[in-house]
Design an enzyme around this catalytic site. Structure first.
Site, short mmCIF file in Angstrom:
data_model
loop_
_atom_site.label_atom_id
_atom_site.label_comp_id
_atom_site.label_asym_id
_atom_site.label_seq_id
_atom_site.Cartn_x
_atom_site.Cartn_y
_atom_site.Cartn_z
N HIS B 71 -32.25 44.82 98.81
CA HIS B 71 -32.57 44.98 100.23
C HIS B 71 -31.42 45.66 100.97
CE1 HIS B 71 -30.24 41.36 101.53
NE2 HIS B 71 -30.77 40.73 100.49
N ASP B 73 -30.81 45.20 104.39
CA ASP B 73 -30.36 44.51 105.60
C ASP B 73 -29.34 43.43 105.29
OD1 ASP B 73 -32.49 43.08 104.29
OD2 ASP B 73 -32.72 41.84 106.10
N GLU B 127 -35.12 41.55 104.56
CA GLU B 127 -35.21 40.42 103.62
C GLU B 127 -34.69 39.14 104.25
OE1 GLU B 127 -34.10 37.60 100.41
OE2 GLU B 127 -32.74 38.52 101.87
N GLU B 128 -33.77 39.28 105.22
CA GLU B 128 -33.07 38.10 105.75
C GLU B 128 -33.81 37.43 106.92
OE1 GLU B 128 -30.75 36.81 104.21
OE2 GLU B 128 -29.52 38.32 103.21
N HIS B 331 -23.91 34.92 103.49
CA HIS B 331 -24.12 34.42 104.86
C HIS B 331 -22.88 33.73 105.42
CE1 HIS B 331 -28.76 34.14 104.07
NE2 HIS B 331 -28.21 35.19 103.50
#
Lengths: 357, 357
Positions: B71, B73, B127-128, B331
């Site tokens: 992904h 993002d 995706e997040e 994260h």
């Protein structure tokens, strides 16, 4: 100024309506306090003002002194203002809690120059908000001498024409559990604080509250979770959970004993007392209380709730709750008061203040 | 445009750094997608774009086709952008999750014209965030044919250079209790919804999660309260309580079986499934999977978490997770990736795509 004419002050129903129509949501009592002060200034009473709290005292040299007290503020308006009369019902914010009771006190202050006992009338601000702003508390803390020469207090909070004696105490406690955050996909790396709160709720669920009879009044207790919160996100093991518990306790317990009882019930958990107010014993033995009960002619019952009679009790002054409003209508959108209960209330209180036993 | 020069594209570490330095928090992928599309336009690949999702396919007529997916993002910046190199560590938002993995795929797409298998490269958006915006989901729903001719998918999510097989499923359920409001001074007139939640927490506290071995991979389950809320005010008996429960389940259960299990555990309570995503079996039997494991030379472990390999599994395409980032740094404010893991990852994937078994 001047809404409270002589005619209005002479009629407790018209006076209730007039007081309701002076908007006085807590914090906004300047106008109503001005008008009450102005109405009292034409009497022989000695009037003093503290913020928006008015104290008016007879100085007749009687052997006994009593307090008549009512608050001036209301909860926020809720599309129920100004007042509206419908048959026997007067509708509007503050009609029950407690401008009908306050009107009875103000009516008597202005129209009864020769009571059997000296009387201290107290009209006070901010009863419906934080205790720290409560006008009666501020008075009791700052000028207790204006109250402590009384041997009895009548608080005209709504009781629907019955005598409600004493009051419950109330205690709020936060029970906290702690854990460790982790991603919920790897929950064994964390420690779930919400799960740890299970025994707190389980003990509250199984708790059997007492009923205590004091001076013939039945006080029921209650220990309840009133709020619970915990959690970080939908995919995180929570590291904290808080259960807010409210204990309503009978007046045979002190605040300290009430807190100790909650610590017993929730033993093993981290507890923080965030709010506490003492209960008040019924105090039916004081001679003015006995006279008042005789004037009413009905047995008292326990006040199931907390009222400012506990502040009088803390000053050593026994007190009773008595008012025309229905307590179940307080703070409701459809708040109202029965007009004949106002008339009856004014008659009863005047009879008590003027007729010997 | 043009940050992704030929030199940068030829070096997976420089390419990781360049991709990180194109800010692409979910919803803001236009720029990075433009640059990826531009980089691919100079190759023999067939490139198509859907929103900010780019699909690039070799058309070499090989008997087998594999997917390489990453992904574009990142989660929101957290004072950790742009990138910063410190010895073997490349710091910054997206370094681990997952621009280092996406860089390996883009590097190979541009520099490897003759893979043994046909390859479908997928660079996707969102995706997040909410599943509904996920670029891979939108592609799988709208143009599944671009994916379903593959027999294996490699998702370059962070695994710290290990092979993580399959993934757990996840289910979120709200368990609600109801009661009746009353003033807490007269609690016997109400019915406490928070107390009624005690057995929910008690059952979760006592729950024994399974560990399941599938194809040699150990999947641990977990059933957890992730949020709890209830309460109206400090003096009101609460009429509603909600416990949000997250079940992470092994891939031997379908979503339906997982929901049925939660209904069993919390039998007697009102339940509402608010989110559900299937698990994915390890899928180690597909020939490209076996070849990939041979190239890595280390045994796979279970993916303990949910990843988009489950979307490939739902299309009938077995998949593995493999990437240079450390999943425990995803994260986080101090997110970083080890530079030698990027180099090693690019070598391993190229060897798998070019060298026969």
């Amino acid at each position: 100024m001047g809404m409270l004419s002589r005619d209005v002050l002479a009629d407790p129903v018209a006076l209730t309506r007039a007081l309701v129509d002076i908007e006085s949501v807590s914090g906004n009592e300047a106008d109503i306090a001005d008008q009450v002060q102005h109405a009292l200034s034409g009497t022989a009473l000695k009037v003093e003002r503290f913020g928006h709290t008015i104290v008016a005292r007879t100085e007749l040299g009687r052997p006994e002194r009593v307090v008549l007290a009512g608050h001036l503020d209301t909860v926020p308006l809720n599309d129920n203002w100004p007042s509206r009369t419908e048959g026997n019902l007067l509708h509007g914010c503050g009609t029950s809690d407690m401008k009908s009771g306050t009107a009875i006190a103000l009516h008597l202050a202005v129209t009864e120059p020769e009571p059997r006992h000296d009387v201290t009338y107290v009209f006070y601000e901010c009863e419906e908000v934080d205790s720290a702003r409560n006008g009666l508390k501020i008075l009791a803390d700052g000028r207790p001498g204006l109250l402590t020469d009384a041997s009895f207090a009548l608080l005209l909070e709504p009781t629907h024409g019955l005598v409600e004696a004493g009051c419950q105490g109330t205690l709020r406690v936060l029970a906290r559990t702690w854990g460790r955050r982790a991603h919920s996909a790897r929950s064994w790396l964390g420690d779930n604080a919400i799960h740890k709160a299970a025994p707190i709720l389980q003990r509250l669920l199984g708790y059997e509250p007492r009923t205590v009879i004091i001076d013939g009044c039945e006080f029921r207790e209650g220990l309840n979770a009133v709020r619970v919160s915990g959690g970080v996100a939908g995919n995180v093991i929570p590291d904290e959970c808080v259960v807010e518990v409210n204990f309503r306790f009978a007046p045979d317990r002190s605040e300290e004993q009430a807190a100790a009882h909650v610590r017993d019930v929730l033993a093993g958990f981290e507890l923080e007392v965030v709010d506490s107010a003492p209960a008040a014993l019924p105090g039916l033995d004081a001679p003015p209380a006995r006279e008042f009960l005789a004037a009413i002619g009905r047995p008292p019952r326990a006040k199931l709730g907390w009222t400012d009679v506990a502040r009088f009790a803390a000053l050593g002054i026994p007190g009773l709750n008595y008012g025309p409003g229905d307590p179940n209508l307080a703070h409701k959108q459809d708040e109202h008061v029965e007009i004949d209960k106002i008339v009856e209330g004014a008659d009863v209180v005047r009879r008590w203040l003027t007729t010997g036993p």
